[in-house]
Design a protein around this motif. Structure first.
Motif, mmCIF file in Angstrom:
data_model
loop_
_atom_site.group_PDB
_atom_site.id
_atom_site.type_symbol
_atom_site.label_atom_id
_atom_site.label_comp_id
_atom_site.label_asym_id
_atom_site.label_seq_id
_atom_site.Cartn_x
_atom_site.Cartn_y
_atom_site.Cartn_z
ATOM 1 N N ASN A 1 0.763 -1.293 0.081
ATOM 2 C CA ASN A 1 0.089 -0.032 -0.083
ATOM 3 C C ASN A 1 0.834 1.289 0.053
ATOM 4 O O ASN A 1 0.438 2.116 -0.937
ATOM 5 C CB ASN A 1 -0.971 0.035 1.304
ATOM 6 N N PHE A 2 1.952 1.428 0.713
ATOM 7 C CA PHE A 2 2.515 2.629 0.894
ATOM 8 C C PHE A 2 3.108 2.971 -0.330
ATOM 9 O O PHE A 2 3.877 4.000 -0.546
ATOM 10 C CB PHE A 2 3.843 2.545 2.017
ATOM 11 N N LEU A 3 3.438 1.987 -1.353
ATOM 12 C CA LEU A 3 4.017 2.017 -2.671
ATOM 13 C C LEU A 3 3.140 2.425 -3.708
ATOM 14 O O LEU A 3 3.614 3.004 -4.911
ATOM 15 C CB LEU A 3 5.001 1.114 -2.910
ATOM 16 N N HIS A 4 1.940 2.462 -3.457
ATOM 17 C CA HIS A 4 0.950 2.678 -4.450
ATOM 18 C C HIS A 4 0.865 4.252 -5.009
ATOM 19 O O HIS A 4 1.099 4.575 -6.058
ATOM 20 C CB HIS A 4 -0.680 2.683 -3.951
ATOM 21 N N ARG A 5 1.009 5.051 -4.234
ATOM 22 C CA ARG A 5 1.092 6.570 -4.601
ATOM 23 C C ARG A 5 2.294 6.782 -5.210
ATOM 24 O O ARG A 5 2.317 7.444 -6.598
ATOM 25 C CB ARG A 5 1.156 7.518 -3.328
ATOM 26 N N PRO A 6 3.514 6.659 -4.687
ATOM 27 C CA PRO A 6 4.807 6.941 -5.377
ATOM 28 C C PRO A 6 5.044 6.287 -6.875
ATOM 29 O O PRO A 6 5.387 6.869 -7.974
ATOM 30 C CB PRO A 6 5.977 6.655 -4.356
ATOM 31 N N ALA A 7 4.529 5.002 -6.800
ATOM 32 C CA ALA A 7 4.753 4.309 -8.058
ATOM 33 C C ALA A 7 3.819 4.797 -9.195
ATOM 34 O O ALA A 7 4.253 4.813 -10.267
ATOM 35 C CB ALA A 7 4.691 2.791 -7.840
ATOM 36 N N THR A 8 2.633 4.880 -8.534
ATOM 37 C CA THR A 8 1.616 5.418 -9.543
ATOM 38 C C THR A 8 1.767 6.563 -10.361
ATOM 39 O O THR A 8 1.833 6.883 -11.401
ATOM 40 C CB THR A 8 0.264 5.374 -8.806
ATOM 41 N N ILE A 9 2.354 7.530 -9.392
ATOM 42 C CA ILE A 9 2.635 9.093 -9.838
ATOM 43 C C ILE A 9 3.800 9.139 -10.780
ATOM 44 O O ILE A 9 3.925 9.466 -11.851
ATOM 45 C CB ILE A 9 2.476 9.969 -8.723
ATOM 46 N N ALA A 10 4.823 8.026 -10.419
ATOM 47 C CA ALA A 10 6.029 8.118 -11.053
ATOM 48 C C ALA A 10 5.518 7.673 -12.862
ATOM 49 O O ALA A 10 5.883 7.925 -13.814
ATOM 50 C CB ALA A 10 6.886 7.023 -10.525
ATOM 51 N N ALA A 11 4.638 6.498 -12.536
ATOM 52 C CA ALA A 11 4.193 5.701 -13.976
ATOM 53 C C ALA A 11 3.399 6.726 -14.814
ATOM 54 O O ALA A 11 3.747 7.066 -15.916
ATOM 55 C CB ALA A 11 3.437 4.592 -13.616
ATOM 56 N N LEU A 12 2.555 7.563 -14.129
ATOM 57 C CA LEU A 12 1.613 8.680 -14.994
ATOM 58 C C LEU A 12 2.617 9.558 -15.549
ATOM 59 O O LEU A 12 2.446 9.844 -16.733
ATOM 60 C CB LEU A 12 0.669 9.137 -14.100
ATOM 61 N N GLU A 13 3.660 10.073 -14.729
ATOM 62 C CA GLU A 13 4.577 10.930 -15.122
ATOM 63 C C GLU A 13 5.386 10.415 -16.358
ATOM 64 O O GLU A 13 5.990 11.285 -17.120
ATOM 65 C CB GLU A 13 5.352 11.755 -13.977
ATOM 66 N N ALA A 14 5.578 9.221 -16.328
ATOM 67 C CA ALA A 14 6.540 8.625 -17.377
ATOM 68 C C ALA A 14 5.538 8.272 -18.606
ATOM 69 O O ALA A 14 5.793 7.751 -19.627
ATOM 70 C CB ALA A 14 6.996 7.337 -17.053
ATOM 71 N N GLY A 15 4.403 8.684 -18.546
ATOM 72 C CA GLY A 15 3.217 8.635 -19.700
ATOM 73 C C GLY A 15 2.724 7.235 -19.620
ATOM 74 O O GLY A 15 2.086 7.077 -20.908
ATOM 75 N N LYS A 16 2.521 6.367 -18.723
ATOM 76 C CA LYS A 16 1.831 5.253 -18.739
ATOM 77 C C LYS A 16 0.564 5.176 -18.252
ATOM 78 O O LYS A 16 0.201 6.077 -17.185
ATOM 79 C CB LYS A 16 2.571 4.160 -17.798
ATOM 80 N N HIS A 17 -0.535 4.477 -18.749
ATOM 81 C CA HIS A 17 -1.656 4.146 -17.913
ATOM 82 C C HIS A 17 -1.676 3.316 -16.772
ATOM 83 O O HIS A 17 -0.693 2.472 -16.987
ATOM 84 C CB HIS A 17 -2.594 3.743 -19.103
ATOM 85 N N VAL A 18 -2.317 3.616 -15.771
ATOM 86 C CA VAL A 18 -2.017 2.608 -14.494
ATOM 87 C C VAL A 18 -3.216 2.185 -14.113
ATOM 88 O O VAL A 18 -4.490 2.705 -14.075
ATOM 89 C CB VAL A 18 -1.515 3.590 -13.396
ATOM 90 N N LEU A 19 -3.097 0.804 -13.675
ATOM 91 C CA LEU A 19 -4.308 0.115 -12.957
ATOM 92 C C LEU A 19 -3.406 -0.313 -11.554
ATOM 93 O O LEU A 19 -2.379 -1.212 -11.593
ATOM 94 C CB LEU A 19 -4.482 -1.439 -13.826
ATOM 95 N N CYS A 20 -3.978 0.418 -10.574
ATOM 96 C CA CYS A 20 -3.311 0.389 -9.404
ATOM 97 C C CYS A 20 -3.946 -0.553 -8.394
ATOM 98 O O CYS A 20 -5.415 -0.350 -8.374
ATOM 99 C CB CYS A 20 -2.991 1.688 -8.676
ATOM 100 N N GLU A 21 -3.627 -1.406 -7.552
ATOM 101 C CA GLU A 21 -3.986 -2.209 -6.655
ATOM 102 C C GLU A 21 -4.799 -1.555 -5.506
ATOM 103 O O GLU A 21 -4.733 -0.246 -5.385
ATOM 104 C CB GLU A 21 -3.122 -3.297 -6.002
ATOM 105 N N LYS A 22 -5.945 -2.293 -4.897
ATOM 106 C CA LYS A 22 -6.665 -1.698 -3.725
ATOM 107 C C LYS A 22 -5.664 -1.854 -2.341
ATOM 108 O O LYS A 22 -4.792 -2.689 -2.403
ATOM 109 C CB LYS A 22 -7.896 -2.371 -3.549
ATOM 110 N N PRO A 23 -5.850 -1.088 -1.611
ATOM 111 C CA PRO A 23 -6.630 0.203 -1.300
ATOM 112 C C PRO A 23 -6.036 1.162 -2.315
ATOM 113 O O PRO A 23 -4.752 1.234 -2.506
ATOM 114 C CB PRO A 23 -6.732 0.656 0.190
#
Ligand SMILES: NC(=O)c1ccc[n+]([C@@H]2O[C@H](COP(=O)([O-])OP(=O)(O)OC[C@H]3O[C@@H](n4cnc5c(N)ncnc54)[C@H](O)[C@@H]3O)[C@@H](O)[C@H]2O)c1
Length: 350
Positions: A90-112
Motif C-alpha cells: 500500500n505505501f508504494l501505491h502513490r509513488p509508483a503510480t505517480i511516477a508511472a503517470l509522469e512517465a506517460g503510462k496508463h495505470v491500474l493500481c491495486e486496492k486500497p
C-alpha cells in the motif's frame, strides 16, 4: 508517447506488471488471456520472485521472454511499455503510480487506492495532468455475480435500493506481507477496514450507483495488538446525500461463529445477497418472505480477467473505465471518514 483510442489500430497494448506477488500474477493472467494486450515486462525488488514470474508468464506467451527489472523506475523508463499494473504494498501505491503517470503510462493500481484520501486525490490529479488513465483494482465489480446483480438493480426489478450492507468479517486472518507491512499503520494506512472492508464497501457502493457520501459514523478496534498495530475490526454507517445508507463491517480477528463475506442490498421491491459466486434474491409478499436463488457459476478468477479487459479496452478508447480514479478517491474519503469518526467519537461530515 502511446497512442490511444481510434489512432492506435489493432496493435496490442504493451503492459508491464510491477510487483510479482499474488495480485501481480492475477493481473498478468488477465493480460495474457487478452488478445488486445501483450505482457512484456515484470519489475520486482526480489530477483527470485521476478524470475519465477517471468518464467511462468513468458511461457504462457509462447516462449516469449519477459523483460525483468528489479527497479520499477527502469521499467517505467522503457518506451515500449504503455500501461502498468501497480501491485506493490500500500505505501508504494502513490509513488509508483505517480511516477508511472509522469512517465506517460496508463495505470491500474491495486486496492486500497492509497494510504489515505489525500494521497488518492494526488494520484487522480497526476492522472489528469498526464492525460493518462488511472484505474483502481476493485475487481469484485467484475465478478459475474456482481455484474448480474448490478444489471438487475439497473433494470429496476428490485425497486429503489435504499440501504446496503457490506460484510467481510474473518474470525482469524491477519495478513503480514513481505516485511510485515500489512500490520504497520504507516505502511498499510489501516487494517481490516482498508484491506478487506474496502472490497465490500466498494461492492455495496457500486450496486447502489456510487451515491455521494454525506456523513460517516465509525467504530474501529485494535483489541489484538500482539497480532496487528492496525484495526482488527471496524464497523460503520455511511449516510448518503440522497438519504440512503450503507453499513460496512470488516475484521481480521473477531470472536464469532465463522467467517462472513457478502454484500446485502435492500430495495423497495426486493433484496439480494451477493458474493463472488452467487446471488440470492428475496422478496417480501403477503404470505411472508419468499426466497428465490440465482446461482452464477463463475469463480473469483473471472473478475481479474474482466478487470484487465476493461482497462485495456479503455486504453483503446473502446470502453469507459468501470473503476476510475474518481471512485478510488471517494472510497478513500469514506475510509478516512470512518477512521476519523472513530478517533473523534462522533459522526463526521464528509
Ligand atoms: N485485489 C485483491 O484481491 C488483492 C489481493 C491481495 C493483495 N492485494 C493488494 O496488492 C498489493 C500487494 O500485496 P501483496 O500481498 O502482494 O504484498 P507482498 O508484500 O506479498 O508482495 C508485494 C510484492 O512487491 C514486491 N516489492 C515490494 N517493494 C518493492 C519495490 N520497492 N520495488 C519493486 N518490488 C517491490 C515484493 O518483492 C513482492 O513480490 C497490496 O496493496 C494489497 O492490498 C489485492
Amino acid at each position: 508517447m502511446s497512442q490511444t483510442g481510434a489512432t492506435r489500430g489493432r496493435e496490442p497494448v504493451r503492459v508491464g506488471v510491477i510487483g510479482a506477488g499474488w495480485p501481480g500474477e492475477r493481473h498478468a493472467e488477465g493480460y495474457v488471456a487478452n488478445p488486445d494486450a501483450r505482457l512484456v515486462a515484470i519489475a520486482d525488488a526480489n530477483p527470485e520472485r521476478a524470475a519465477a514470474f517471468a518464467a511462468r508468464f513468458g511461457y504462457l506467451q509462447n516462449g516469449q521472454t519477459l523483460k525483468v527489472y528489479s527497479d520499477y523506475t527502469e521499467l517505467l523508463a522503457d518506451p515500449e511499455i504503455e500501461a502498468v499494473s501497480v501491485a506493490l504494498p500500500n505505501f508504494l501505491h502513490r509513488p509508483a503510480t505517480i511516477a508511472a503517470l509522469e512517465a506517460g503510462k496508463h495505470v491500474l493500481c491495486e486496492k486500497p487506492p492509497a494510504l489515505n484520501h489525500a494521497e488518492a486525490r494526488e494520484m487522480a490529479e497526476a492522472a489528469a495532468r498526464a492525460n493518462r488513465l488511472l484505474a483502481f483494482a476493485l475487481q469484485r465489480r467484475f465478478s459475474p455475480a456482481v455484474e448480474a446483480l448490478h444489471e438487475l438493480v439497473s433494470s429496476g426489478e428490485l425497486g429503489e435500493i435504499y440501504h446496503a450492507r457490506g460484510v467481510w468479517t474473518r474470525t482469524w486472518g491477519v495478513p503480514k506481507g513481505i516485511g510485515g507491512w500489512f500490520t504497520d499503520p504507516a505502511r498499510a494506512g489501516g487494517g481490516a477496514l482498508i484491506d478487506i472492508g474496502v472490497h465490500v464497501l466498494d461492492m455495496a457502493w457500486f450496486l447502489m450507483g456510487c451515491p455521494a457520501p454525506a456523513t460517516v459514523s465509525g467504530q474501529v478496534y485494535n483489541k489484538f495488538p500482539e497480532e496487528t498495530k492496525t484495526d482488527d475490526s471496524a464497523f460503520a454507517l455511511i449516510r448518503f446525500a440522497d438519504g440512503r445508507g450503507l453499513q460496512v463491517e470488516a475484521s481480521w480477528v473477531l470472536a464469532q461463529d465463522e467467517d462472513h463475506y457478502g454484500v446485502y442490498i435492500f430495495g423497495t421491491k426486493g433484496g439480494a445477497r451477493v458474493d463472488d459466486n452467487r446471488i440470492d434474491l428475496y422478496t417480501v409478499g403477503e404470505e411472508g418472505r419468499t426466497t428465490r436463488t440465482r446461482v452464477i457459476r463463475a469463480g473469483w478468477q473471472q473478475a481479474f480477467l474482466g478487470q484487465a479487459a476493461n482497462f485495456i479496452a479503455a486504453i483503446r478508447g473502446e470502453a469507459q473505465l468501470r473503476t476510475p480514479a474518481a471512485h478510488g478517491v471517494q472510497l478513500m474519503a469514506m475510509i478516512d471518514g470512518i477512521y476519523r469518526s472513530s478517533a473523534e467519537g462522533h459522526e463526521v461530515a464528509m
